[in-house]
Scaffold this active site. Sequence first.
Site, mmCIF file in Angstrom:
data_model
loop_
_atom_site.group_PDB
_atom_site.id
_atom_site.type_symbol
_atom_site.label_atom_id
_atom_site.label_comp_id
_atom_site.label_asym_id
_atom_site.label_seq_id
_atom_site.Cartn_x
_atom_site.Cartn_y
_atom_site.Cartn_z
ATOM 1 N N THR A 153 -23.803 22.784 -7.921
ATOM 2 C CA THR A 153 -24.999 23.291 -7.220
ATOM 3 C C THR A 153 -24.733 24.746 -6.840
ATOM 4 O OG1 THR A 153 -24.177 22.254 -5.182
ATOM 5 C CG2 THR A 153 -25.874 21.061 -6.424
ATOM 6 N N LYS A 175 -17.638 18.378 -7.254
ATOM 7 C CA LYS A 175 -18.486 19.510 -6.922
ATOM 8 C C LYS A 175 -18.556 19.631 -5.416
ATOM 9 C CE LYS A 175 -22.233 19.652 -5.578
ATOM 10 N NZ LYS A 175 -22.833 19.791 -4.198
ATOM 11 N N THR A 186 -16.018 14.669 0.936
ATOM 12 C CA THR A 186 -16.768 15.888 1.217
ATOM 13 C C THR A 186 -17.727 16.300 0.133
ATOM 14 O OG1 THR A 186 -14.908 17.108 0.285
ATOM 15 C CG2 THR A 186 -14.972 16.865 2.669
ATOM 16 N N THR A 390 -27.521 18.932 -0.325
ATOM 17 C CA THR A 390 -26.165 18.406 -0.266
ATOM 18 C C THR A 390 -25.356 18.945 -1.421
ATOM 19 O OG1 THR A 390 -26.618 16.498 -1.650
ATOM 20 C CG2 THR A 390 -27.084 16.284 0.684
#
Length: 390
Positions: A153, A175, A186, A390
């Site tokens: 992302t 990622k 995480t 996210t």
Amino acid sequence: MSVTTPRGFRAAGVAAGLKTSGAADVALVVNDGPDAGVAGVFTANRVKAAPVLWTQQVVHGGVVRAVVLNSGGANACTGPAGFQDTHATAEHTAAALTGSSARLIVGAGEVAVCSTGLIGERLPMPKLLPGVRDAVRRLSRDGGQPAAEAIMTTDTRPKTTVARGSGWTVGGMAKGAGMLAPAMATMLCVLTTDAVAGPGTLDAALRAATRVTFDRVDSDGCMSTNDTVLLLASGASGIEPTAAELTAAVTAACDDLAQQLLADAEGATKQIAIEVVGAAGEDDAVEVGRAVARNNLVKTALFGNDPNWGRILAAVGTTAAAFEPDGVDVAVNGVWVCRGGAAAEDRAKVDLTGRAVTIRIDLHAGADAATIWTNDLSHAYVHENSAYST
């Protein structure tokens, strides 16, 4: 170095049009067996995305043949319709895989689903499902790198790893560049191994590994709704390592990925290790380390190359850990700037011109220790994901 390095795995990464940039946004990892054991750990956030709820159920079944992941949309806070979209994705993936080979029969309950991106928006299923079919067609033993690229992302680079045992291997991809705060893991992470291991052994190894790696990365104090770490075992090596050997390899892979995540944290100029020693218990050490990691005054001071031990000591004082305020020592990059809760060596001796920073805090309260990893906060910290993705 990828999820397809262990034998028995294929992967793919394709562009389905979920990202406006046109970059790859759908990844698929397939376990060709002969085994299909799985373990998973998930976000502790009470607000869980639909793919997390689905995949928790799938992992509970103990068998996963495929993991389909998408970036460009989190499918979080989308209600029953969003959960149905996840279910439909699993069904579509299973049907496409079964139809692709006479040797492969996959049920929807054997397909894990992971998503990352904006919160609160439905996924564009007319784009996602054709993307899944395209990924099935492109599955290969060389597909690990494209898969790692497809889950990015705000990441600036893909994150992959390999840890080798004696005749068997652990591979992985992850990622994450923001919303890195634990209480499990995480980010999105898929780990694979060709070792022979059952779900119970996999679960114990994964939980032990995440406890001292992903769970101790605290970049910005923001916990995601989609955090997922999966460990898949194909058994293709025919070798069954001991539980300790498997745990060591999985931990090494997780540690490597965790450090890559930290190095790619949004806007960071410092990579900070907070070593807490002399604690009355491990929980105390973790609590102190996390308090310092989440203190914005400490993080901004380090961005300004200021070894401000007073801010560090103040952060320690917000915890319930056992210590005496006039007994705490603090070192920054090897210089003990605080002894006994007061000024010690000249702080001008501290060299903060490099990226690596080590803060060592001695509580003088016991024999336990723990390390928490974080980063500074700079002007470049934009955090596109913040409360909305996210």
